[in-house]
Scaffold this motif. Sequence first.
Motif, PDB file in Angstrom:
ATOM      1  N   ILE A   1       6.344   4.561  10.894  1.00 56.53           N
ATOM      2  CA  ILE A   1       4.933   4.172  10.714  1.00 56.53           C
ATOM      3  C   ILE A   1       4.404   3.595  12.015  1.00 56.53           C
ATOM      4  O   ILE A   1       5.012   2.678  12.577  1.00 56.53           O
TER       5      ILE A   1
ATOM      6  N   PRO B   1       4.683   6.941  -2.438  1.00 54.57           N
ATOM      7  CA  PRO B   1       5.731   6.064  -1.918  1.00 54.57           C
ATOM      8  C   PRO B   1       7.080   6.712  -2.215  1.00 54.57           C
ATOM      9  O   PRO B   1       7.133   7.746  -2.880  1.00 54.57           O
ATOM     10  N   SER B   2       8.148   6.125  -1.732  1.00 50.75           N
ATOM     11  CA  SER B   2       9.463   6.665  -2.058  1.00 50.75           C
ATOM     12  C   SER B   2       9.679   6.598  -3.574  1.00 50.75           C
ATOM     13  O   SER B   2       9.231   5.661  -4.232  1.00 50.75           O
TER      14      SER B   2
ATOM     15  N   VAL C   1      -5.761   2.711   5.921  1.00 54.64           N
ATOM     16  CA  VAL C   1      -5.026   3.657   5.077  1.00 54.64           C
ATOM     17  C   VAL C   1      -3.919   4.309   5.907  1.00 54.64           C
ATOM     18  O   VAL C   1      -4.117   4.637   7.077  1.00 54.64           O
ATOM     19  N   ALA C   2      -2.754   4.456   5.294  1.00 57.47           N
ATOM     20  CA  ALA C   2      -1.628   5.127   5.938  1.00 57.47           C
ATOM     21  C   ALA C   2      -1.655   6.598   5.550  1.00 57.47           C
ATOM     22  O   ALA C   2      -1.821   6.929   4.377  1.00 57.47           O
TER      23      ALA C   2
ATOM     24  N   PRO D   1       0.789  -1.233   0.000  1.00 52.89           N
ATOM     25  CA  PRO D   1       0.000   0.000   0.000  1.00 52.89           C
ATOM     26  C   PRO D   1       0.823   1.286   0.000  1.00 52.89           C
ATOM     27  O   PRO D   1       1.983   1.301   0.397  1.00 52.89           O
TER      28      PRO D   1
HETATM   29  P1  AMP Z   1       7.008   3.853   1.089  1.00 54.15           P
HETATM   30  O1  AMP Z   1       5.820   4.493   0.492  1.00 54.15           O
HETATM   31  O2  AMP Z   1       8.021   3.429   0.101  1.00 54.15           O
HETATM   32  O3  AMP Z   1       7.541   4.640   2.235  1.00 54.15           O
HETATM   33  O4  AMP Z   1       6.395   2.543   1.701  1.00 54.15           O
HETATM   34  C1  AMP Z   1       5.173   2.632   2.390  1.00 54.15           C
HETATM   35  C2  AMP Z   1       5.171   1.673   3.531  1.00 54.15           C
HETATM   36  O5  AMP Z   1       3.981   1.867   4.292  1.00 54.15           O
HETATM   37  C3  AMP Z   1       5.204   0.227   3.073  1.00 54.15           C
HETATM   38  O6  AMP Z   1       6.067  -0.527   3.904  1.00 54.15           O
HETATM   39  C4  AMP Z   1       3.764  -0.174   3.274  1.00 54.15           C
HETATM   40  O7  AMP Z   1       3.621  -1.545   3.449  1.00 54.15           O
HETATM   41  C5  AMP Z   1       3.352   0.629   4.497  1.00 54.15           C
HETATM   42  N1  AMP Z   1       1.895   0.848   4.547  1.00 54.15           N
HETATM   43  C6  AMP Z   1       1.187   1.654   3.757  1.00 54.15           C
HETATM   44  N2  AMP Z   1      -0.143   1.565   4.023  1.00 54.15           N
HETATM   45  C7  AMP Z   1      -0.269   0.659   5.013  1.00 54.15           C
HETATM   46  C8  AMP Z   1      -1.375   0.118   5.725  1.00 54.15           C
HETATM   47  N3  AMP Z   1      -2.614   0.483   5.451  1.00 54.15           N
HETATM   48  N4  AMP Z   1      -1.116  -0.788   6.689  1.00 54.15           N
HETATM   49  C9  AMP Z   1       0.162  -1.164   6.970  1.00 54.15           C
HETATM   50  N5  AMP Z   1       1.242  -0.687   6.325  1.00 54.15           N
HETATM   51  C10 AMP Z   1       1.044   0.208   5.362  1.00 54.15           C
END
Ligand code: AMP
Length: 354
Positions: free
Chosen positions: A185, A144-145, A120-121, A65
């Motif tokens: 996170i 994301p990165s 959602v993050a 995600p």
């Molecule tokens: P990045 O965008 O490269 O920093 O990676 C995003 C990180 O956030 C990844 O490790 C995802 O698995 C994690 N992540 C994003 N949304 C969720 C979610 N809803 N639950 C758990 N982890 C999340």
Amino acid sequence: MVTEYVRMSEDEIDQEAIRRAGKILREGGLVAFPTETVYGLGGDALQPESSRRIYAAKGRPSDNPLIVHICRLSDLPAIVDEIPPQAQALAERFWPGPLTMIFHRSSLVPTETTGGLDTVAVRFPSNRIAMALIDAAGGYVAAPSANRSGRPSPTLARHCREDLDGRVEMIIDGGQVGIGLESTIIDLTGDEPTILRPGFITRPMLEQVLGEVQVDSTIFTADSHQAPKAPGMKYRHYAPRGELVICEGNRDDVISYINREAAARGLLGHRTGVICTDETRGAYRADVVRSTGSREDELAAARELFRILRDMDSEGVEFIYSESFEEGALGQAVMNRLMKAAGHRVADVSGPRT
Ligand code: AMP
Ligand code: MG
């Protein structure tokens, strides 16, 4: 696609370029931009097609995600189911800043953005270029990165160019990022708040606000049978092309071990590299020796690590030996990335204890 490059600083934001970037995002395109942690690869978080494009541009598995970036606390309620009091308290203390919180999502957020999850993050970054861009895009930017999946995260615009040139509409160059590691996170959807990824906002900082905080047990283990709660943490990550080994032990043992190994590889015609600190750099013999800075500077290793990993690639290094970086407030966060980059290869080089 021809990627457009624009340059600006937080103090001198090019409003015209930001307007164009916002339009690109609203029309479903992609823009890489600086944040205080690493560069992000932005797309409109509320358009399923934008998220699909992000996955394609990164080569990222679509069950991993994306983090939704906002630029106002008042935009949060629309994308989450509810805001627990703990999240409110963390937002007041750490937003805008390098903290991502996991919520139950509202129906406004497409499952493409959340990798199929019902959560959602969300993050509210403090970089002013990022804030201006999110605002211009309509308020919700999935980012994301901005690296190709598996590669070290970008801390300079040229890293985004290496990975994404021709795959995105625009790259905004805002110089070197300040922190250099992705956001912390924290998951607030379970019984207890749990850190899923360590970062600049440390466990003690979170515990000051929340009381006890758990740490997901998969953060430091090699990929095994246990699935991490942040799906992204299960993938090979941050890896340089060369084989990286972390060398642990007392300083002199580490230096002699690395010099011995590098000499042996060198005799076989391989290019070797060392990741070390200002205090030790003069002691190493290898083709490429890079210091993260002084061990006195607690933020240096975080800031320089990804850039050095990429430099090792551009220097064609085949075998990389790294000192360990456990000390200091960011030790956990740095070692989490370094362990992943090394595929958990650690050499314990302490001599026999007497
Ligand atoms: P990045 O965008 O490269 O920093 O990676 C995003 C990180 O956030 C990844 O490790 C995802 O698995 C994690 N992540 C994003 N949304 C969720 C979610 N809803 N639950 C758990 N982890 C999340
Ligand atoms: Mg990433």
